[in-house]
Design a protein around this motif. Structure first.
Motif, short mmCIF file in Angstrom:
data_model
loop_
_atom_site.label_atom_id
_atom_site.label_comp_id
_atom_site.label_asym_id
_atom_site.label_seq_id
_atom_site.Cartn_x
_atom_site.Cartn_y
_atom_site.Cartn_z
N GLY A 20 0.78 -1.22 0.00
CA GLY A 20 0.00 0.00 0.00
C GLY A 20 0.82 1.28 0.00
O GLY A 20 0.28 2.37 -0.13
N SER A 21 2.14 1.14 0.11
CA SER A 21 3.01 2.32 0.18
C SER A 21 3.86 2.52 -1.06
O SER A 21 4.40 3.61 -1.28
N ARG A 22 4.01 1.45 -1.87
CA ARG A 22 4.89 1.52 -3.03
C ARG A 22 4.18 0.97 -4.27
O ARG A 22 3.51 -0.05 -4.20
N ALA A 23 4.35 1.65 -5.36
CA ALA A 23 3.84 1.15 -6.64
C ALA A 23 4.93 0.30 -7.27
O ALA A 23 5.64 0.73 -8.17
N ASP A 24 5.09 -0.92 -6.76
CA ASP A 24 6.16 -1.81 -7.21
C ASP A 24 5.61 -2.72 -8.30
O ASP A 24 4.86 -3.66 -8.03
N HIS A 25 6.00 -2.46 -9.54
CA HIS A 25 5.49 -3.24 -10.69
C HIS A 25 5.92 -4.70 -10.63
O HIS A 25 5.35 -5.54 -11.33
#
Length: 267
Positions: free
Chosen positions: A119-124
């Motif tokens: 929920g804190s990082r847009a990690d693809h």
């Protein structure tokens, strides 16, 4: 960097023990295991091996600082220790192991850390998260159980039994127990992070979990905009992977088959 089957990684100034089963995380989808508040690499037992066999994925487990054979931490732990692990340590660790695609599978504190990270990082690179007995708020039942285990720790041979799994037992126990029993920790809440998760979620919860109620699962379902699958396991407490390993493995393997980018085999 080629990882040995076991060893230590230097992350954020700490030596963290790890275990790798299966292919290198740079070469195959990888499942990263995040242990509970008193867990470690060793306490996963043979679950990582069974998970690797059930999914065909690489499986990577590590002991957070203060646990297992990893470096100790300074006590008392900050009350946002799970947020710090998710936002500061875990990103560096994933980069260090060459993580390309895969899942985070967390138990208890580890489940909370997985949810915070997602929920804190847009990690693809992240294809989904599995939350085993997660905490997203602090409930009375949690505090009562954690207070009870403090008494057990101080009046029984529990420290000696935990010494099998932790190099510095007091550091591991006091760091976790002290944070949860701090009155200020009652306001700990990660529901905001849930709303920003953008990958599929699987929740595995024991109906008889002594550390949390079904309200934890309900909040995840209410706050997440992403798909949420829930498996409520009857006659199971706080450790589904130990108390009902076959059912837990089945849920994770089916979730992995549906979410990982490459086909995985199932037993």
């Amino acid at each position: 960097m080629t990882l040995a089957a076991s060893g230590f990684l230097t992350i954020d100034g700490a030596q963290l023990e790890y275990r790798l089963i299966g292919p290198q995380p740079s070469d195959a989808p990888c499942i990263v295991l995040l242990h509970e508040g008193l867990g470690s690499v060793g306490l996963w037992g043979d679950f990582p091996d069974k998970l690797q066999a059930a999914t065909g994925a690489s499986v990577f487990a590590y002991s957070r600082a203060g646990y297992g054979a990893s470096s100790p931490v300074t006590l008392p732990r900050p009350l946002d220790y799970m947020q710090r692990e998710a936002r500061e340590v875990l990103p560096t660790l994933l980069d260090a192991i060459g993580f390309q695609r895969g899942l985070l599978v967390g138990h208890s504190d580890g489940a909370s850390i997985a949810a915070i990270y997602a929920g804190s990082r847009a990690d693809h690179r992240l294809d989904g998260i599995v939350l085993i007995a997660p905490h997203v708020i602090v409930e009375d039942v949690s505090v009562s159980a954690i207070a009870a285990i403090k008494t057990t720790y101080e009046t029984t041979d529990l420290p000696a039994r935990l010494a099998r799994w932790h190099k510095d037992v007091d550091n591991a126990f006091r760091g976790w127990n002290g944070a949860w029993l701090d009155p200020a920790f009652r306001s700990w809440d990660i529901t905001t992070e849930l709303a920003y998760i953008r990958v599929p979620v699987a929740v595995i919860q024991g109906v008889d979990d002594q550390y949390g109620t079904a309200r934890q699962v309900e909040i995840i379902q209410e706050e997440c905009y992403c798909p949420v699958e829930v498996a409520m396991l009857p006659k199971v407490g706080h450790s589904p992977h130990r108390e009902a390993p076959e059912a837990t493995l089945r849920v994770i393997a089916e979730f992995a088959a549906a979410t990982l980018p490459a086909p995985v085999s199932q037993t």
